[in-house]
Design an enzyme around this catalytic site. Structure first.
Site: not given
Ligand code: KIV
Length: 287
Positions: A52-53, A121, A123, A190
């Protein structure tokens, strides 16, 4: 006989476990579209994370909170079309898994069923265990994410490293053990101290994937745009830029502008011709 990358076997969650057992570091890079996914696949990475980056490096938000399920589905489908060999993991966006287990299951299922992802994934630690268990019972592999969890920046007070005190470090270790028990196949760590990440990696049988967590993790992940120097609004100390494509791109674009303005581009090699006969027939018929 050597094999090309496209002939190599699909990476699975089982391959993740095997690499940890053999002590071979896992490589994970984010990608958000067809062409970046193709590059990451061709470079031989084990895993693509559609992170989600995306919200920050592609969509231009200040953080990841605004990313929606629709955004993720759209970008995951593009990544799926560009890469088939690496394990494809989709980040579950903010509020797609926190409201209820039912919501979380439905949204995770969509990422696999409608966008062709292999795993999701999400969090967080203890509060996520029940949700993770339901996902795994439904056949959805889950990667955990502990330490600096960007979807909680409003609680953490910004993008700050975590687990620097014995008490907070212990909580991260306990959460990691809970996520392993819940059935996660890997955990992203992280922005935590190197020695804490090493300790967690030794205690767990599933792989840890570090970002800003030192060299003792079982694998490493970085954001595509950070590796290639394409995003300079935020540069945490854990980022290493391996090529400065931002600068190369600006120079190439400026060269295009210059060649257009000086009529050097397009040259005859970039243009289409017409036979004399056809031309004469056209111009002869004009009044
Ligand atoms: O959203 C993302 O890119 C991430 C990574 C930095 C682990 O969660």
């Amino acid at each position: 006989m050597s094999t090309t990358l496209s002939e190599q076997k699909k990476v699975t969650t089982l391959s993740f476990k095997q690499k940890k057992q053999r002590g071979i570091p896992l490589t994970v890079v984010t990608a958000y579209d067809y062409s970046s996914a193709m590059l990451v696949d061709k470079a031989g990475m084990d895993c693509i994370l559609v992170g989600d980056s995306l919200g920050m490096v592609v969509l231009g938000y200040d953080n990841t909170l605004a990313v929606t399920m629709d955004d993720m589905l759209h970008h995951c489908r593009a990544v799926r079309r560009g890469a088939s060999r690496p394990l494809l993991v989709a980040d579950m966006p903010f509020m797609s898994y926190q409201v209820s287990v039912t919501d979380a299951l439905r949204n995770a299922g969509r990422l696999l069923q409608e966008a062709g992802m292999d795993a999701v994934k999400l969090e967080g630690g203890a509060p996520r265990v029940e949700t993770i268990q339901h996902m795994i019972q439904s056949g959805i592999p889950v990667m955990g994410h502990l330490g600096l969890t960007p979807q909680s920046i409003n609680q953490l007070g910004g993008f700050r490293s975590q687990g620097n005190k014995a008490s907070s470090a212990r909580l991260i270790l306990e959460d990691a053990l809970r996520l392993e028990d819940a059935g996660c196949f890997a955990i992203v760590l992280e922005s935590i101290p190197t020695r804490l990440a090493e300790l967690i990696s030794r205690r767990l049988s599933i792989p840890t994937i570090g970002i800003g967590a030192g060299n003792g993790c079982d694998g490493q992940v970085l954001v595509f745009h950070d590796i290639l120097g394409l995003f300079d609004r935020l540069k945490p100390r854990f980022v290493k830029t391996f090529a400065n494509l931002g600068e190369i791109s600006i120079n190439a674009l400026a060269e295009f502008k210059n060649e257009v303005e000086t009529r050097q581009f397009p040259g005859s090699e970039n243009s289409f011709d017409m036979s004399d006969d056809e031309w004469n027939s056209l111009t002869g018929s004009l009044f």
